[in-house]
Design a protein around this motif. Structure first.
Motif, short mmCIF file in Angstrom:
data_model
loop_
_atom_site.label_atom_id
_atom_site.label_comp_id
_atom_site.label_asym_id
_atom_site.label_seq_id
_atom_site.Cartn_x
_atom_site.Cartn_y
_atom_site.Cartn_z
N PHE A 41 0.82 -1.21 0.00
CA PHE A 41 0.00 0.00 0.00
C PHE A 41 0.85 1.26 0.00
O PHE A 41 0.69 2.15 -0.85
N ALA A 42 1.78 1.34 0.93
CA ALA A 42 2.59 2.54 1.07
C ALA A 42 3.50 2.75 -0.14
O ALA A 42 3.81 3.88 -0.50
N GLU A 43 3.90 1.66 -0.76
CA GLU A 43 4.74 1.79 -1.96
C GLU A 43 3.93 2.42 -3.09
O GLU A 43 4.42 3.30 -3.82
N LEU A 44 2.70 1.96 -3.22
CA LEU A 44 1.82 2.54 -4.25
C LEU A 44 1.59 4.02 -3.97
O LEU A 44 1.64 4.85 -4.88
N ARG A 45 1.32 4.33 -2.73
CA ARG A 45 1.07 5.72 -2.36
C ARG A 45 2.25 6.59 -2.77
O ARG A 45 2.09 7.66 -3.34
N ARG A 46 3.45 6.11 -2.49
CA ARG A 46 4.64 6.88 -2.84
C ARG A 46 4.84 6.92 -4.35
O ARG A 46 5.37 7.89 -4.89
N GLY A 47 4.38 5.88 -5.03
CA GLY A 47 4.57 5.81 -6.48
C GLY A 47 3.61 6.72 -7.25
O GLY A 47 3.85 7.06 -8.41
N LEU A 48 2.49 7.08 -6.63
CA LEU A 48 1.50 7.92 -7.28
C LEU A 48 1.45 9.27 -6.58
O LEU A 48 0.61 9.50 -5.73
N PRO A 49 2.36 10.16 -6.95
CA PRO A 49 2.47 11.43 -6.23
C PRO A 49 1.16 12.21 -6.34
O PRO A 49 0.67 12.47 -7.42
N GLY A 50 0.61 12.56 -5.19
CA GLY A 50 -0.59 13.39 -5.19
C GLY A 50 -1.86 12.63 -4.86
O GLY A 50 -2.90 13.24 -4.61
N VAL A 51 -1.79 11.30 -4.86
CA VAL A 51 -2.99 10.53 -4.55
C VAL A 51 -3.29 10.63 -3.05
O VAL A 51 -2.36 10.69 -2.24
N SER A 52 -4.56 10.69 -2.71
CA SER A 52 -4.90 10.67 -1.30
C SER A 52 -5.11 9.21 -0.90
O SER A 52 -5.43 8.36 -1.72
N GLU A 53 -4.90 8.94 0.38
CA GLU A 53 -5.04 7.56 0.84
C GLU A 53 -6.45 7.05 0.59
O GLU A 53 -6.65 5.90 0.22
N LYS A 54 -7.41 7.91 0.81
CA LYS A 54 -8.80 7.52 0.62
C LYS A 54 -9.05 7.05 -0.81
O LYS A 54 -9.65 6.00 -1.05
N MET A 55 -8.57 7.86 -1.76
CA MET A 55 -8.77 7.54 -3.17
C MET A 55 -8.05 6.26 -3.55
O MET A 55 -8.58 5.42 -4.27
N LEU A 56 -6.82 6.12 -3.04
CA LEU A 56 -6.05 4.93 -3.37
C LEU A 56 -6.76 3.68 -2.91
O LEU A 56 -6.94 2.72 -3.66
N ILE A 57 -7.22 3.69 -1.67
CA ILE A 57 -7.94 2.53 -1.13
C ILE A 57 -9.20 2.28 -1.94
O ILE A 57 -9.50 1.14 -2.31
N GLN A 58 -9.95 3.33 -2.17
CA GLN A 58 -11.23 3.18 -2.87
C GLN A 58 -11.01 2.55 -4.24
O GLN A 58 -11.71 1.61 -4.63
N HIS A 59 -10.00 3.05 -4.96
CA HIS A 59 -9.71 2.49 -6.28
C HIS A 59 -9.25 1.04 -6.19
O HIS A 59 -9.66 0.20 -6.98
N LEU A 60 -8.39 0.76 -5.22
CA LEU A 60 -7.91 -0.61 -5.07
C LEU A 60 -9.06 -1.56 -4.76
O LEU A 60 -9.14 -2.66 -5.31
N ARG A 61 -9.96 -1.13 -3.89
CA ARG A 61 -11.11 -1.96 -3.54
C ARG A 61 -11.98 -2.25 -4.76
O ARG A 61 -12.43 -3.37 -4.98
N GLU A 62 -12.22 -1.19 -5.55
CA GLU A 62 -13.05 -1.36 -6.73
C GLU A 62 -12.39 -2.29 -7.74
O GLU A 62 -13.03 -3.14 -8.35
N MET A 63 -11.08 -2.11 -7.88
CA MET A 63 -10.36 -2.94 -8.84
C MET A 63 -10.31 -4.39 -8.37
O MET A 63 -10.31 -5.32 -9.19
N GLU A 64 -10.27 -4.57 -7.04
CA GLU A 64 -10.31 -5.93 -6.51
C GLU A 64 -11.68 -6.55 -6.81
O GLU A 64 -11.78 -7.68 -7.30
N GLU A 65 -12.71 -5.74 -6.56
CA GLU A 65 -14.08 -6.18 -6.80
C GLU A 65 -14.30 -6.52 -8.28
O GLU A 65 -15.07 -7.43 -8.61
N ASP A 66 -13.63 -5.80 -9.14
CA ASP A 66 -13.77 -6.03 -10.58
C ASP A 66 -12.86 -7.16 -11.07
O ASP A 66 -12.77 -7.41 -12.26
N GLY A 67 -12.13 -7.75 -10.14
CA GLY A 67 -11.28 -8.87 -10.52
C GLY A 67 -10.01 -8.47 -11.25
O GLY A 67 -9.45 -9.27 -12.00
N LEU A 68 -9.54 -7.25 -11.02
CA LEU A 68 -8.32 -6.81 -11.69
C LEU A 68 -7.10 -6.97 -10.81
O LEU A 68 -6.02 -7.27 -11.30
N VAL A 69 -7.27 -6.74 -9.51
CA VAL A 69 -6.12 -6.87 -8.62
C VAL A 69 -6.41 -7.91 -7.53
O VAL A 69 -7.56 -8.17 -7.18
#
Lengths: 124, 124
Positions: A41-69
Motif C-alpha cells: 500500500f505505502a509503496e503505491l502511495r509513494r509511487g502515485l504522487p498526489g494521490v490521497s489515501e482515501k482515493m487509493l484505497i477506494q480504487h484498489l477496492r473497486e479494482m479488486e471487486e472487478d477482478g483486476l487486482v
DNA sequence: AGAGGCACTTACCCGGAAGTGAGTACCTCA
DNA sequence: TGAGGTACTCACTTCCGGGTAAGTGCCTCT
C-alpha cells in the motif's frame, strides 16, 4: 457501499472497459502493479504522487471487486498488504498499451507536460 | 469556457488518451463516425439513444478542438453540418479496438446487459 | 396558419467523483 | 519518550459532468 455498480448496461465493449478504468488513478495503479509485479500500500502511495489515501484505497477496492487486482494480507506485526494484478488485470493492461502509445503521440503533438514520477524527489 | 483544458500535465500516455475519450458519449461518437464515415448532427443524435443535444454538441466541440473530428458546415437553406473523423480520430479509434475486445470479454464474464442501439424502439 | 425539422444556444440543477483532514491500533527505532 | 511507519476508516466539502427544459432563426410541408 461507495462502490457504484460498474455492471452496465453498456453500449459496447469500450464502454465496459472504460467503466473499469474510469477513475483518476486506476491506469496508474495498473501501470505500477504491472511494472513492479507486486506492491504494498505505502509503496503505491509513494509511487502515485498526489494521490490521497482515501482515493487509493477506494480504487484498489473497486479494482479488486472487478477482478483486476489481488489483495494478499499478511497478519504480521507491522501489518502488510500486497497488491498484484490478476490475469484479467494483466490482459487489461495489455489492451491499454496501444492506447498508451496513441496518448504518448498526442503528448508529443500538443507538447504536453509530463509529471515526473521519479522514485525520489517530491514533485513541485 | 465549458472546455476544460485537456492539456496535461500527464503521468503517461494512457492518461493523455483517456483525457481525450473521457466523456460519456465520446467512444460512441467515435464508433458512429468510424462506422458511417460521415454523419450529420441529427443523425448522430438519433444514433446515440439518450444523448442530450447539449452534451452531443459539447462533446463534438471538444473532439474538434482536440483534432479528432472534422466539422464541415454547408451554408444551405436547411442548415447542414457534417462530422467526420480526422486522421488522428481514426488512429485513436484503432487504438481503442483492443480495449473494446477486452470490454466485450468482460461483459460476457459478468453477464452485463447491452443497450440495444436499434434505430427504432426507445429503450425502457 | 400551424406543426415540425435543422443545428444549435442558454440557463439552471443535481449527484457523484475526488479532495481535505483527522482519527485508530499497534509496533519499531533513536 | 515521542516520532514515525503501516494500513486503513470516517466525516465533511468542493467541483464539474451530465441532465432538463426552453428559446432561436429559418425553412418546408400540410
Amino acid at each position: 457501499m461507495a462502490t457504484t455498480a460498474r455492471r452496465g448496461p453498456y453500449f459496447c465493449g469500450i464502454d465496459a472497459a472504460m467503466d473499469v478504468v474510469a477513475g483518476k488513478w486506476k491506469p496508474l495503479i495498473l501501470w505500477e502493479l504491472r511494472h513492479y509485479g507486486t506492491r504494498r500500500f505505502a509503496e503505491l502511495r509513494r509511487g502515485l504522487p498526489g494521490v490521497s489515501e482515501k482515493m487509493l484505497i477506494q480504487h484498489l477496492r473497486e479494482m479488486e471487486e472487478d477482478g483486476l487486482v489481488h489483495r494478499e494480507v499478511y497478519r504480521e506485526v507491522p501489518p502488510k498488504v500486497e497488491y498484484s494484478l490478476t490475469e484479467h488485470g494483466i490482459s487489461l493492461d495489455a489492451a491499454l498499451t496501444s492506447l498508451g502509445e496513441w496518448g504518448t503521440d498526442r503528448m508529443r503533438r500538443i507538447g504536453a507536460e509530463k509529471v515526473s514520477v521519479d522514485v525520489a524527489g517530491p514533485v513541485r
